[in-house]
Design a protein around this motif. Sequence first.
Motif, PDB file in Angstrom:
ATOM      1  N   ASN A 107     -17.190 -10.464  15.209  1.00  0.00           N
ATOM      2  CA  ASN A 107     -18.055  -9.288  15.257  1.00  0.00           C
ATOM      3  C   ASN A 107     -17.302  -8.087  15.824  1.00  0.00           C
ATOM      4  O   ASN A 107     -17.516  -7.689  16.966  1.00  0.00           O
ATOM      5  CB  ASN A 107     -19.297  -9.577  16.106  1.00  0.00           C
ATOM      6  CG  ASN A 107     -20.414  -8.568  15.858  1.00  0.00           C
ATOM      7  OD1 ASN A 107     -20.214  -7.553  15.191  1.00  0.00           O
ATOM      8  ND2 ASN A 107     -21.581  -8.837  16.398  1.00  0.00           N
ATOM      9  N   VAL A 109     -17.406  -4.914  16.465  1.00  0.00           N
ATOM     10  CA  VAL A 109     -18.532  -3.972  16.520  1.00  0.00           C
ATOM     11  C   VAL A 109     -18.140  -2.634  15.894  1.00  0.00           C
ATOM     12  O   VAL A 109     -17.114  -2.051  16.229  1.00  0.00           O
ATOM     13  CB  VAL A 109     -18.981  -3.771  17.986  1.00  0.00           C
ATOM     14  CG1 VAL A 109     -20.143  -2.779  18.053  1.00  0.00           C
ATOM     15  CG2 VAL A 109     -19.382  -5.111  18.592  1.00  0.00           C
ATOM     16  N   VAL A 177     -19.997  -5.649  22.637  1.00  0.00           N
ATOM     17  CA  VAL A 177     -21.105  -4.761  22.256  1.00  0.00           C
ATOM     18  C   VAL A 177     -21.397  -3.788  23.389  1.00  0.00           C
ATOM     19  O   VAL A 177     -21.514  -2.570  23.178  1.00  0.00           O
ATOM     20  CB  VAL A 177     -22.368  -5.571  21.894  1.00  0.00           C
ATOM     21  CG1 VAL A 177     -23.520  -4.629  21.562  1.00  0.00           C
ATOM     22  CG2 VAL A 177     -22.102  -6.486  20.719  1.00  0.00           C
ATOM     23  N   ASP A 209     -30.065  -3.156  21.026  1.00  0.00           N
ATOM     24  CA  ASP A 209     -29.366  -3.955  20.023  1.00  0.00           C
ATOM     25  C   ASP A 209     -30.085  -5.300  20.027  1.00  0.00           C
ATOM     26  O   ASP A 209     -30.144  -5.971  21.057  1.00  0.00           O
ATOM     27  CB  ASP A 209     -27.903  -4.126  20.448  1.00  0.00           C
ATOM     28  CG  ASP A 209     -27.220  -5.261  19.717  1.00  0.00           C
ATOM     29  OD1 ASP A 209     -27.396  -5.366  18.492  1.00  0.00           O
ATOM     30  OD2 ASP A 209     -26.533  -6.067  20.376  1.00  0.00           O
ATOM     31  N   HIS A 234     -23.729  -0.924  13.846  1.00  0.00           N
ATOM     32  CA  HIS A 234     -22.914  -1.491  14.911  1.00  0.00           C
ATOM     33  C   HIS A 234     -22.543  -2.962  14.728  1.00  0.00           C
ATOM     34  O   HIS A 234     -21.375  -3.302  14.641  1.00  0.00           O
ATOM     35  CB  HIS A 234     -23.623  -1.295  16.253  1.00  0.00           C
ATOM     36  CG  HIS A 234     -24.930  -2.020  16.381  1.00  0.00           C
ATOM     37  ND1 HIS A 234     -25.987  -1.834  15.508  1.00  0.00           N
ATOM     38  CD2 HIS A 234     -25.355  -2.957  17.267  1.00  0.00           C
ATOM     39  CE1 HIS A 234     -26.994  -2.605  15.859  1.00  0.00           C
ATOM     40  NE2 HIS A 234     -26.642  -3.301  16.919  1.00  0.00           N
ATOM     41  N   SER A 235     -23.527  -3.853  14.640  1.00  0.00           N
ATOM     42  CA  SER A 235     -23.244  -5.283  14.770  1.00  0.00           C
ATOM     43  C   SER A 235     -23.586  -6.072  13.505  1.00  0.00           C
ATOM     44  O   SER A 235     -24.666  -5.908  12.948  1.00  0.00           O
ATOM     45  CB  SER A 235     -24.054  -5.854  15.953  1.00  0.00           C
ATOM     46  OG  SER A 235     -23.821  -7.228  16.117  1.00  0.00           O
TER      47      SER A 235
END
Length: 339
Positions: A107, A109, A177, A209, A234-235
Amino acid sequence: MLKKLTTGLVMGLSAALMSTASIAADYNFKFQSSDPAGNPNFILKQEWAQRVDEMTGGRLKIEMLPVNSVVQHSETQDAVAGGILDGHITDTSYFAGKDPAFGLIANPVGAWSSPSEMLRFINYGGGAELMNEILEPYGLHFIGATTPGLEAFISAKPLDGVADLKGLKMRAPEGMVQEVFAAAGATPVNLPGSEVFTSLDKKVIEAADYTVFSTNHAQGMHDIAKHPVFPGFHSMPMIEVSMNKAKWDALPADLKKILEISVRDFATDMTSKLAMKDLQAVAEASKDPELTIHNWSAEERAKFRKIAKDQWAKVASRSENAQKVYDVLLGYLTSQGLI
């Protein structure tokens, strides 16, 4: 004569049954998921296992187990390596404690604006080879990847770009994150997912988030936070499909190829079906006259990605493998004009 015929029929039937049993029992594998039984993601995984059975003519069967069936979700890598499980379908970032490279590739970000971007990287941009370079020393072989999709963003305040993140009090999980959002000017706080709704409702936080739009909507998040960002910016977690390396190596070439192709098909299924759920939820949410869905421009997404890039570099410095991930990822994003 009758006796000979009967004996011949019995022997023929026995041989046929033994042949069928042999085909059905060539390879029986247990894979553990990181999703609970009944979850939409888990149902898609069960459907994938069924397709593998059909595509191999019953030669390879996969029993799909829900989260924590045999071991805890964070222990499946060791369980697969040790032969307790044959494989798993799980978020690679669960193993970032072993090597930060797992967290960075799982991930990064801000890197992706759609599932197709990530899947192109994995399937054609060097990601799969990189995963095996990192994963095989742990005793696993990476077959392929999918993702539940780009997570939306929950907000009680209008957010149209990076500048609006400054001072934003938001929920974000620990790790990269939080680091990326802090670098973007937000004030992230660590809260469990179970407290997001209450914290938004009581105005302890202004944004969060959390997960994909359809789940946010189903849980009533948009009743109290009227400015969601969709598509998210973002994720997007990578979900790996991996198995014990020795058992992979022992498979015939045709079954290996079927597994690889089946995972690509599984990724199409998961990303498409979950995207349809999101779009259905967006259509429903749009009927609320008090709700505004914000879609960041390509320029604002690029700004956020540039901020995130500095945090990727920090993670890269923490291990040799993480540096490899950073170099390959950055090379790919640059070649595609994404950074």
